[in-house]
Design a protein around this motif. Structure first.
Motif, PDB file in Angstrom:
ATOM      1  N   ALA A  94       0.838  -1.207   0.000  1.00  0.00           N
ATOM      2  CA  ALA A  94       0.000   0.000   0.000  1.00  0.00           C
ATOM      3  C   ALA A  94       0.868   1.250   0.000  1.00  0.00           C
ATOM      4  O   ALA A  94       0.552   2.242  -0.668  1.00  0.00           O
ATOM      5  N   ARG A  95       1.961   1.211   0.733  1.00  0.00           N
ATOM      6  CA  ARG A  95       2.878   2.352   0.776  1.00  0.00           C
ATOM      7  C   ARG A  95       3.444   2.644  -0.607  1.00  0.00           C
ATOM      8  O   ARG A  95       3.530   3.799  -1.025  1.00  0.00           O
ATOM      9  N   GLN A  96       3.794   1.617  -1.330  1.00  0.00           N
ATOM     10  CA  GLN A  96       4.351   1.824  -2.663  1.00  0.00           C
ATOM     11  C   GLN A  96       3.309   2.391  -3.622  1.00  0.00           C
ATOM     12  O   GLN A  96       3.624   3.242  -4.459  1.00  0.00           O
ATOM     13  N   ARG A  97       2.069   1.951  -3.482  1.00  0.00           N
ATOM     14  CA  ARG A  97       1.001   2.527  -4.314  1.00  0.00           C
ATOM     15  C   ARG A  97       0.830   4.010  -3.994  1.00  0.00           C
ATOM     16  O   ARG A  97       0.619   4.842  -4.883  1.00  0.00           O
ATOM     17  N   ALA A  98       0.915   4.337  -2.708  1.00  0.00           N
ATOM     18  CA  ALA A  98       0.795   5.746  -2.304  1.00  0.00           C
ATOM     19  C   ALA A  98       1.933   6.575  -2.873  1.00  0.00           C
ATOM     20  O   ALA A  98       1.722   7.688  -3.367  1.00  0.00           O
ATOM     21  N   VAL A  99       3.156   6.051  -2.803  1.00  0.00           N
ATOM     22  CA  VAL A  99       4.309   6.764  -3.346  1.00  0.00           C
ATOM     23  C   VAL A  99       4.115   7.053  -4.828  1.00  0.00           C
ATOM     24  O   VAL A  99       4.379   8.166  -5.307  1.00  0.00           O
ATOM     25  N   ASP A 100       3.662   6.068  -5.556  1.00  0.00           N
ATOM     26  CA  ASP A 100       3.410   6.233  -6.990  1.00  0.00           C
ATOM     27  C   ASP A 100       2.425   7.379  -7.229  1.00  0.00           C
ATOM     28  O   ASP A 100       2.674   8.279  -8.047  1.00  0.00           O
ATOM     29  N   SER A 101       1.334   7.385  -6.500  1.00  0.00           N
ATOM     30  CA  SER A 101       0.304   8.418  -6.678  1.00  0.00           C
ATOM     31  C   SER A 101       0.808   9.797  -6.258  1.00  0.00           C
ATOM     32  O   SER A 101       0.585  10.792  -6.954  1.00  0.00           O
ATOM     33  N   VAL A 102       1.503   9.858  -5.123  1.00  0.00           N
ATOM     34  CA  VAL A 102       1.946  11.149  -4.588  1.00  0.00           C
ATOM     35  C   VAL A 102       2.985  11.795  -5.500  1.00  0.00           C
ATOM     36  O   VAL A 102       2.884  12.985  -5.838  1.00  0.00           O
ATOM     37  N   LEU A 103       3.992  11.043  -5.901  1.00  0.00           N
ATOM     38  CA  LEU A 103       5.034  11.625  -6.747  1.00  0.00           C
ATOM     39  C   LEU A 103       4.483  12.012  -8.119  1.00  0.00           C
ATOM     40  O   LEU A 103       4.877  13.045  -8.679  1.00  0.00           O
ATOM     41  N   THR A 104       3.568  11.217  -8.647  1.00  0.00           N
ATOM     42  CA  THR A 104       2.972  11.557  -9.932  1.00  0.00           C
ATOM     43  C   THR A 104       2.161  12.850  -9.823  1.00  0.00           C
ATOM     44  O   THR A 104       2.205  13.704 -10.714  1.00  0.00           O
ATOM     45  N   ARG A 105       1.445  13.017  -8.722  1.00  0.00           N
ATOM     46  CA  ARG A 105       0.647  14.237  -8.533  1.00  0.00           C
ATOM     47  C   ARG A 105       1.533  15.455  -8.310  1.00  0.00           C
ATOM     48  O   ARG A 105       1.301  16.516  -8.900  1.00  0.00           O
ATOM     49  N   LEU A 106       2.548  15.336  -7.452  1.00  0.00           N
ATOM     50  CA  LEU A 106       3.353  16.486  -7.085  1.00  0.00           C
ATOM     51  C   LEU A 106       4.391  16.874  -8.141  1.00  0.00           C
ATOM     52  O   LEU A 106       4.702  18.055  -8.312  1.00  0.00           O
ATOM     53  N   LEU A 107       4.927  15.886  -8.836  1.00  0.00           N
ATOM     54  CA  LEU A 107       5.947  16.174  -9.841  1.00  0.00           C
ATOM     55  C   LEU A 107       5.382  16.245 -11.254  1.00  0.00           C
ATOM     56  O   LEU A 107       5.947  16.922 -12.116  1.00  0.00           O
ATOM     57  N   GLY A 108       4.273  15.526 -11.487  1.00  0.00           N
ATOM     58  CA  GLY A 108       3.694  15.470 -12.822  1.00  0.00           C
ATOM     59  C   GLY A 108       4.137  14.218 -13.546  1.00  0.00           C
ATOM     60  O   GLY A 108       5.277  13.765 -13.385  1.00  0.00           O
ATOM     61  N   ALA A 109       3.260  13.649 -14.347  1.00  0.00           N
ATOM     62  CA  ALA A 109       3.550  12.395 -15.048  1.00  0.00           C
ATOM     63  C   ALA A 109       4.747  12.527 -15.979  1.00  0.00           C
ATOM     64  O   ALA A 109       5.547  11.593 -16.125  1.00  0.00           O
ATOM     65  N   GLU A 110       4.901  13.705 -16.608  1.00  0.00           N
ATOM     66  CA  GLU A 110       6.009  13.893 -17.539  1.00  0.00           C
ATOM     67  C   GLU A 110       7.348  13.868 -16.807  1.00  0.00           C
ATOM     68  O   GLU A 110       8.306  13.248 -17.279  1.00  0.00           O
ATOM     69  N   VAL A 111       7.411  14.514 -15.660  1.00  0.00           N
ATOM     70  CA  VAL A 111       8.654  14.516 -14.884  1.00  0.00           C
ATOM     71  C   VAL A 111       8.950  13.128 -14.345  1.00  0.00           C
ATOM     72  O   VAL A 111      10.103  12.658 -14.379  1.00  0.00           O
ATOM     73  N   VAL A 112       7.933  12.456 -13.836  1.00  0.00           N
ATOM     74  CA  VAL A 112       8.115  11.114 -13.288  1.00  0.00           C
ATOM     75  C   VAL A 112       8.727  10.170 -14.320  1.00  0.00           C
ATOM     76  O   VAL A 112       9.544   9.300 -13.986  1.00  0.00           O
ATOM     77  N   ALA A 113       8.348  10.353 -15.576  1.00  0.00           N
ATOM     78  CA  ALA A 113       8.853   9.484 -16.646  1.00  0.00           C
ATOM     79  C   ALA A 113      10.118  10.025 -17.300  1.00  0.00           C
ATOM     80  O   ALA A 113      10.603   9.456 -18.284  1.00  0.00           O
ATOM     81  N   SER A 114      10.698  11.094 -16.761  1.00  0.00           N
ATOM     82  CA  SER A 114      11.820  11.769 -17.406  1.00  0.00           C
ATOM     83  C   SER A 114      13.152  11.071 -17.156  1.00  0.00           C
ATOM     84  O   SER A 114      13.321  10.358 -16.155  1.00  0.00           O
ATOM     85  N   PRO A 115      14.140  11.305 -18.025  1.00  0.00           N
ATOM     86  CA  PRO A 115      15.487  10.779 -17.797  1.00  0.00           C
ATOM     87  C   PRO A 115      16.112  11.333 -16.521  1.00  0.00           C
ATOM     88  O   PRO A 115      16.940  10.657 -15.897  1.00  0.00           O
ATOM     89  N   GLU A 116      15.715  12.548 -16.127  1.00  0.00           N
ATOM     90  CA  GLU A 116      16.285  13.150 -14.923  1.00  0.00           C
ATOM     91  C   GLU A 116      15.916  12.375 -13.668  1.00  0.00           C
ATOM     92  O   GLU A 116      16.730  12.239 -12.754  1.00  0.00           O
ATOM     93  N   VAL A 117      14.684  11.890 -13.595  1.00  0.00           N
ATOM     94  CA  VAL A 117      14.282  11.088 -12.437  1.00  0.00           C
ATOM     95  C   VAL A 117      15.074   9.786 -12.401  1.00  0.00           C
ATOM     96  O   VAL A 117      15.555   9.358 -11.343  1.00  0.00           O
ATOM     97  N   ALA A 118      15.235   9.158 -13.556  1.00  0.00           N
ATOM     98  CA  ALA A 118      16.021   7.922 -13.614  1.00  0.00           C
ATOM     99  C   ALA A 118      17.475   8.183 -13.234  1.00  0.00           C
ATOM    100  O   ALA A 118      18.104   7.383 -12.512  1.00  0.00           O
ATOM    101  N   GLU A 119      18.027   9.313 -13.672  1.00  0.00           N
ATOM    102  CA  GLU A 119      19.402   9.660 -13.324  1.00  0.00           C
ATOM    103  C   GLU A 119      19.536   9.897 -11.828  1.00  0.00           C
ATOM    104  O   GLU A 119      20.490   9.417 -11.180  1.00  0.00           O
ATOM    105  N   ALA A 120      18.589  10.643 -11.252  1.00  0.00           N
ATOM    106  CA  ALA A 120      18.629  10.901  -9.814  1.00  0.00           C
ATOM    107  C   ALA A 120      18.517   9.602  -9.020  1.00  0.00           C
ATOM    108  O   ALA A 120      19.203   9.426  -8.005  1.00  0.00           O
ATOM    109  N   ALA A 121      17.669   8.697  -9.479  1.00  0.00           N
ATOM    110  CA  ALA A 121      17.531   7.411  -8.793  1.00  0.00           C
ATOM    111  C   ALA A 121      18.851   6.654  -8.798  1.00  0.00           C
ATOM    112  O   ALA A 121      19.275   6.093  -7.779  1.00  0.00           O
TER     113      ALA A 121
END
Length: 289
Positions: A94-121
C-alpha cells in the motif's frame, strides 16, 4: 569509489533536498487513503505502520526506540494493533502505491517518466551503497527491501535509505548529547527549522504538562531561556548534534563523490521545489508558529 575530497557541507545540502522526496508521502492524503483501505486508522496508526513496516510486525517498544521523539503511550495505541489489521507486507504494498500516486501528482507524469528522475535514482542508489547497517535499524530494514523497477519508485526507495541512514545516526547524536526524545523535540522546535511546537506536541502524543516539564529540565541545564528559546549553550548543543550527524552520515556522499553529489543535489533540488510548490508540506505546521 572516488577519492576526491568532498566539501564539508555538501552531504548535508544534498540530504536536505533529497529528504522531501521521501517525507512528503507522509503528509499526503494518498498515504492514509491506501492504508485506511486496509482497515488501519488514519493519522498516527497509518504513519507508524507505514514507516515501521520494513521492520516487520514489531511492537511499541521497537517503534518508540527507533522513532525516538514520539510518546510511547501514543505508539502503544497503534502498534502492535496495526499488524492485527494488516500485515507488514500488505502495508508495504500500500505504501508503494501511495508513493506512486503522490510523486505523480506532485511532480507530474512527464517529470516522473523523465530521464532526470532515472538519473537521480541511479545517483541516490549509488550513494546508498556506502550506508552502514550497524546501529541503524530503520535504514537496515528498508535496505532489505527490493529496489523497485520504476525509476520514480526507485528514487523514493533510495531517498528513504538516505533519510533513514541519516536519521538513525541523528538519534545516536541526540542520545550522546543527553537529550531524551521529548527534549530533542523541544530543542528542535525551538530552532524554528522543524515543526511548530503545537504540531510537534500533538503529532508526537505529548501532553502540555509533559512538554512544560521537558522545558523545565532544559532550562535547568541552561539550554532554554524563560521564553522557551534556545540559549547560547542550547544553540551550540544543537550545532554539535548536527555536526556529529554530518560525520556519521558522510560515507554515502563520499562514496558518490563531489561531482555526483553536486548533480544529485541539483536534480533533487528541482524536484523538492516542485513538491513544495505543489503543497507537499502544510506550511502551517512548520516554523516557530
Amino acid at each position: 569509489m572516488t577519492t576526491a575530497a568532498l566539501e564539508p557541507q555538501a552531504g548535508r545540502r544534498c540530504y536536505t533536498v533529497v529528504n522531501p522526496l521521501h517525507s512528503a508521502v507522509y503528509f499526503a492524503p494518498e498515504h492514509d487513503d491506501e492504508l485506511a483501505a486496509l482497515g488501519l486508522k488514519r493519522g498516527s496508526m497509518a504513519y507508524f505502520a507505514g514507516r515501521a513496516a520494513p521492520l516487520g510486525a514489531v511492537g511499541a517498544g521497537a517503534v518508540t526506540a527507533t522513532f525516538y521523539n514520539f510518546s510511547r503511550d501514543l505508539v502503544a495505541r497503534c502498534v502492535p494493533a496495526a499488524w492485527e489489521i494488516a500485515s507488514p507486507e500488505a502495508v508495504l504494498a500500500a505504501r508503494q502505491r501511495a508513493v506512486d500516486s503522490v510523486l505523480t501528482r506532485l511532480l507530474g507524469a512527464e517529470v516522473v517518466a523523465s530521464p532526470e528522475v532515472a538519473e537521480a535514482a541511479g545517483l541516490a542508489l549509488r550513494a546508498a551503497e556506502a550506508c552502514g547497517r550497524e546501529a541503524r535499524a530503520l535504514y537496515s530494514g528498508n535496505a532489505d527491501l527490493p529496489v523497485p523497477e520504476q525509476p520514480h519508485l526507485a528514487l523514493w526507495h533510495a531517498a528513504t535509505l538516505l533519510r533513514e541512514h541519516r536519521g538513525d545516526g541523528h538519534l545516536m547524536a541526540l542520545a550522546g548529547a543527553g537529550l531524551d526524545g521529548l527534549e530533542a523535540l523541544v530543542t528542535h522546535s525551538a530552532t524554528g527549522k522543524g515543526s511548530t511546537p503545537k504540531f510537534s506536541q500533538l503529532s508526537r502524543g505529548w501532553t502540555s504538562e509533559q512538554w512544560s516539564a521537558a522545558q523545565a529540565r532544559l532550562r535547568k541545564r541552561g539550554l532554554l531561556d524563560a521564553a522557551g528559546e534556545l540559549t547560547k549553550d542550547g544553540v551550540a548543543l544543537r550545532g554539535d548534534i548536527e555536526a556529529v550527524t554530518d560525520r556519521l552520515d558522510r560515507a554515502p556522499y563520499e562514496h558518490l563523490g563531489p561531482t555526483g553529489v553536486e548533480r544529485l543535489t541539483a536534480l533533487a533540488g528541482g524536484f523538492a521545489q516542485a513538491i513544495m510548490a505543489g503543497g507537499g508540506f502544510p506550511k502551517q505546521h512548520f516554523g516557530k508558529g
